[in-house]
Motif scaffolding. Structure first.
Motif, PDB file in Angstrom:
ATOM      1  N   LEU A   1       0.760  -1.124  -0.073  1.00 39.03           N
ATOM      2  CA  LEU A   1       0.121   0.105   0.144  1.00 39.03           C
ATOM      3  C   LEU A   1       0.873   1.374  -0.178  1.00 39.03           C
ATOM      4  CD1 LEU A   1      -2.707  -0.984   2.564  1.00 39.03           C
ATOM      5  CD2 LEU A   1      -2.841  -0.878   0.159  1.00 39.03           C
ATOM      6  N   ARG A   2       0.310   2.275  -0.628  1.00 37.16           N
ATOM      7  CA  ARG A   2       0.846   3.540  -0.373  1.00 37.16           C
ATOM      8  C   ARG A   2       0.893   3.929   0.813  1.00 37.16           C
ATOM      9  NH1 ARG A   2       1.752   6.378  -5.575  1.00 37.16           N
ATOM     10  NH2 ARG A   2       0.965   5.114  -7.492  1.00 37.16           N
ATOM     11  N   PRO A   3       1.810   4.884   1.307  1.00 38.40           N
ATOM     12  CA  PRO A   3       1.572   5.227   2.629  1.00 38.40           C
ATOM     13  C   PRO A   3       0.248   6.163   2.777  1.00 38.40           C
ATOM     14  CG  PRO A   3       3.420   6.597   1.472  1.00 38.40           C
ATOM     15  CD  PRO A   3       3.007   5.437   0.702  1.00 38.40           C
ATOM     16  N   CYS A   4      -0.093   6.621   1.926  1.00 43.07           N
ATOM     17  CA  CYS A   4      -1.400   7.735   2.081  1.00 43.07           C
ATOM     18  C   CYS A   4      -2.682   6.667   2.191  1.00 43.07           C
ATOM     19  CB  CYS A   4      -1.446   8.763   1.033  1.00 43.07           C
ATOM     20  SG  CYS A   4      -1.163   8.010  -0.763  1.00 43.07           S
ATOM     21  N   HIS A   5      -2.611   5.467   1.897  1.00 45.08           N
ATOM     22  CA  HIS A   5      -3.578   4.400   2.010  1.00 45.08           C
ATOM     23  C   HIS A   5      -3.482   3.753   3.277  1.00 45.08           C
ATOM     24  CE1 HIS A   5      -5.414   5.094  -1.935  1.00 45.08           C
ATOM     25  NE2 HIS A   5      -4.448   4.790  -2.681  1.00 45.08           N
ATOM     26  N   VAL A   6      -2.547   3.832   3.999  1.00 47.39           N
ATOM     27  CA  VAL A   6      -2.392   3.178   5.367  1.00 47.39           C
ATOM     28  C   VAL A   6      -3.049   3.794   6.421  1.00 47.39           C
ATOM     29  CG1 VAL A   6      -0.421   2.268   7.040  1.00 47.39           C
ATOM     30  CG2 VAL A   6      -0.185   2.219   4.444  1.00 47.39           C
ATOM     31  N   THR A   7      -4.006   3.088   6.926  1.00 44.03           N
ATOM     32  CA  THR A   7      -4.899   3.650   8.030  1.00 44.03           C
ATOM     33  C   THR A   7      -4.215   4.355   9.320  1.00 44.03           C
ATOM     34  OG1 THR A   7      -6.459   2.108   7.300  1.00 44.03           O
ATOM     35  CG2 THR A   7      -6.832   3.315   9.455  1.00 44.03           C
ATOM     36  N   TYR A   8      -3.198   3.617   9.552  1.00 45.06           N
ATOM     37  CA  TYR A   8      -2.390   4.207  10.824  1.00 45.06           C
ATOM     38  C   TYR A   8      -1.644   5.546  10.725  1.00 45.06           C
ATOM     39  CZ  TYR A   8       2.020   1.850  10.059  1.00 45.06           C
ATOM     40  OH  TYR A   8       3.130   1.550   9.617  1.00 45.06           O
ATOM     41  N   LEU A   9      -1.456   5.590   9.303  1.00 45.98           N
ATOM     42  CA  LEU A   9      -0.466   6.962   9.071  1.00 45.98           C
ATOM     43  C   LEU A   9      -1.301   8.162   8.682  1.00 45.98           C
ATOM     44  CD1 LEU A   9       2.049   5.100   6.876  1.00 45.98           C
ATOM     45  CD2 LEU A   9       2.530   5.868   9.263  1.00 45.98           C
ATOM     46  N   GLN A  10      -2.776   7.935   8.593  1.00 49.09           N
ATOM     47  CA  GLN A  10      -3.652   8.867   8.043  1.00 49.09           C
ATOM     48  C   GLN A  10      -3.374  10.514   8.780  1.00 49.09           C
ATOM     49  OE1 GLN A  10      -5.673   8.843   5.097  1.00 49.09           O
ATOM     50  NE2 GLN A  10      -4.335   6.668   5.279  1.00 49.09           N
ATOM     51  N   GLY A  11      -3.230  10.482   9.855  1.00 53.53           N
ATOM     52  CA  GLY A  11      -3.004  11.618  10.672  1.00 53.53           C
ATOM     53  C   GLY A  11      -1.653  12.154  10.752  1.00 53.53           C
ATOM     54  N   LYS A  12      -0.663  11.331  10.214  1.00 54.71           N
ATOM     55  CA  LYS A  12       0.646  11.781  10.279  1.00 54.71           C
ATOM     56  C   LYS A  12       1.269  12.345   9.247  1.00 54.71           C
ATOM     57  CE  LYS A  12       1.232   8.185  13.733  1.00 54.71           C
ATOM     58  NZ  LYS A  12       1.964   6.911  14.260  1.00 54.71           N
ATOM     59  N   ILE A  13       0.459  12.139   7.927  1.00 53.91           N
ATOM     60  CA  ILE A  13       1.365  12.214   6.569  1.00 53.91           C
ATOM     61  C   ILE A  13       0.732  13.644   6.093  1.00 53.91           C
ATOM     62  CG2 ILE A  13       1.033  11.631   4.262  1.00 53.91           C
ATOM     63  CD1 ILE A  13       0.580   8.893   4.901  1.00 53.91           C
ATOM     64  N   HIS A  14       1.826  14.340   5.781  1.00 55.87           N
ATOM     65  CA  HIS A  14       1.369  15.727   4.985  1.00 55.87           C
ATOM     66  C   HIS A  14       1.132  15.296   3.710  1.00 55.87           C
ATOM     67  CE1 HIS A  14       1.795  19.866   4.215  1.00 55.87           C
ATOM     68  NE2 HIS A  14       2.493  19.730   3.275  1.00 55.87           N
ATOM     69  N   LEU A  15      -0.072  15.215   3.094  1.00 53.89           N
ATOM     70  CA  LEU A  15      -0.420  14.971   1.815  1.00 53.89           C
ATOM     71  C   LEU A  15      -0.487  16.125   0.831  1.00 53.89           C
ATOM     72  CD1 LEU A  15      -1.061  12.453   0.105  1.00 53.89           C
ATOM     73  CD2 LEU A  15      -3.357  12.730   0.429  1.00 53.89           C
ATOM     74  N   VAL A  16       0.360  16.474  -0.139  1.00 54.42           N
ATOM     75  CA  VAL A  16       0.300  17.717  -0.881  1.00 54.42           C
ATOM     76  C   VAL A  16      -0.738  17.463  -1.945  1.00 54.42           C
ATOM     77  CG1 VAL A  16       1.521  19.283  -2.262  1.00 54.42           C
ATOM     78  CG2 VAL A  16       2.501  18.191  -0.098  1.00 54.42           C
ATOM     79  N   VAL A  17      -0.971  16.448  -2.597  1.00 53.24           N
ATOM     80  CA  VAL A  17      -1.869  16.194  -3.859  1.00 53.24           C
ATOM     81  C   VAL A  17      -3.118  15.829  -3.280  1.00 53.24           C
ATOM     82  CG1 VAL A  17       0.328  15.637  -5.333  1.00 53.24           C
ATOM     83  CG2 VAL A  17      -0.910  13.811  -4.352  1.00 53.24           C
ATOM     84  N   GLU A  18      -4.062  16.019  -4.256  1.00 52.97           N
ATOM     85  CA  GLU A  18      -5.167  15.713  -4.188  1.00 52.97           C
ATOM     86  C   GLU A  18      -5.426  14.346  -4.600  1.00 52.97           C
ATOM     87  OE1 GLU A  18      -8.755  17.823  -5.045  1.00 52.97           O
ATOM     88  OE2 GLU A  18      -7.687  19.731  -4.886  1.00 52.97           O
ATOM     89  N   GLY A  19      -6.106  13.220  -3.624  1.00 56.25           N
ATOM     90  CA  GLY A  19      -6.042  11.950  -3.909  1.00 56.25           C
ATOM     91  C   GLY A  19      -4.828  11.309  -3.570  1.00 56.25           C
ATOM     92  N   CYS A  20      -4.493  10.135  -3.845  1.00 64.54           N
ATOM     93  CA  CYS A  20      -3.388   9.509  -3.319  1.00 64.54           C
ATOM     94  C   CYS A  20      -2.861   8.653  -4.661  1.00 64.54           C
ATOM     95  CB  CYS A  20      -3.800   8.483  -2.210  1.00 64.54           C
ATOM     96  SG  CYS A  20      -2.052   7.808  -1.405  1.00 64.54           S
ATOM     97  N   GLY A  21      -3.358   8.593  -5.501  1.00 66.86           N
ATOM     98  CA  GLY A  21      -2.962   7.546  -6.566  1.00 66.86           C
ATOM     99  C   GLY A  21      -3.537   6.251  -6.439  1.00 66.86           C
ATOM    100  N   GLY A  22      -2.860   5.134  -7.237  1.00 68.94           N
ATOM    101  CA  GLY A  22      -3.474   3.926  -7.044  1.00 68.94           C
ATOM    102  C   GLY A  22      -3.163   3.425  -5.655  1.00 68.94           C
ATOM    103  N   THR A  23      -3.821   2.189  -5.358  1.00 64.70           N
ATOM    104  CA  THR A  23      -3.665   1.642  -4.146  1.00 64.70           C
ATOM    105  C   THR A  23      -2.238   1.222  -3.807  1.00 64.70           C
ATOM    106  OG1 THR A  23      -5.971   0.606  -4.671  1.00 64.70           O
ATOM    107  CG2 THR A  23      -4.495  -0.193  -2.891  1.00 64.70           C
ATOM    108  N   TYR A  24      -1.515   0.643  -4.856  1.00 61.68           N
ATOM    109  CA  TYR A  24      -0.160   0.050  -4.386  1.00 61.68           C
ATOM    110  C   TYR A  24       0.885   1.075  -5.092  1.00 61.68           C
ATOM    111  CZ  TYR A  24      -3.096  -3.973  -3.828  1.00 61.68           C
ATOM    112  OH  TYR A  24      -3.966  -4.911  -3.286  1.00 61.68           O
TER     113      TYR A  24
END
Length: 191
Positions: free
Chosen positions: A85-108
């Protein structure tokens, strides 16, 4: 062992992704977008045609083959095979990631196609014209590093995804350039 590598990769990702500022968010947003670089690719193709004339089609073919090999290896082989999984799809990382782009891309995300393609292009150019035009290396190597790092910065790839993608790109460039050179040499002999 694998768990320890993955844990280290996650900690490194969070550290690198956490190094953000508003101005760098804007810059990395554009660095990571594929369409940002279309003018660069057009200029590169025009330069190759203008500089190398009859040799240009083989060089451009090498670059295209590099991207095909790099992109298909990461997207069609590695991602479905490893299913990381991409880090932006990992549940326990959700509040810890600084996501700059909209959407995360594919699952993997293993391995990064952006890293594979940009590093592959830089390496292929180095193999093709780097000895004669050192500026190509001095421009495209940092460019490939910036594109690769942007994937971590924007929150969609782990460092290991980027590292392996970069290695795939290096291998793709060597395979493509050598294959096209051998094909052109064979064609020349049979003509």
């Amino acid at each position: 062992m694998f768990h320890q590598i993955q844990e280290f990769d996650t900690h490194l990702f969070l550290a690198l992704n956490g190094l953000h500022t508003p101005w760098l968010d804007t810059l990395m947003y554009y660095v990571t977008q594929r369409n940002t670089w279309i003018p660069l690719y057009v200029v590169l193709v025009v330069w190759l045609i203008g500089t190398y004339k009859q040799r240009a089609p083989g060089m451009i073919g090498s670059l295209v083959l590099t991207i095909i090999i790099a992109d298909q290896t990461t997207s069609s082989l590695f991602k479905p095979l490893f299913e990381r999984l991409r880090p932006c799809h990992v549940t326990y990382l959700q509040g810890k990631i600084h996501l700059v782009v909209e959407g995360c891309g594919g699952t993997y995300g293993f391995a990064s196609s952006h890293a594979a393609n940009s590093v592959g292009l830089a390496m292929a150019l180095y193999l093709l014209v780097g000895q004669r035009h050192p500026w190509v290396h001095w421009f495209f190597a940092p460019w490939a590093a910036a594109v690769s790092y942007s994937r971590i910065y924007v929150g969609v790839h782990y460092p290991l995804d980027v590292l392996v993608g970069s290695l795939v790109g290096l291998a793709a460039a060597v395979i493509a350039v050598k294959s096209v050179e051998k094909l052109l040499a064979l064609k020349k002999r049979t003509a």
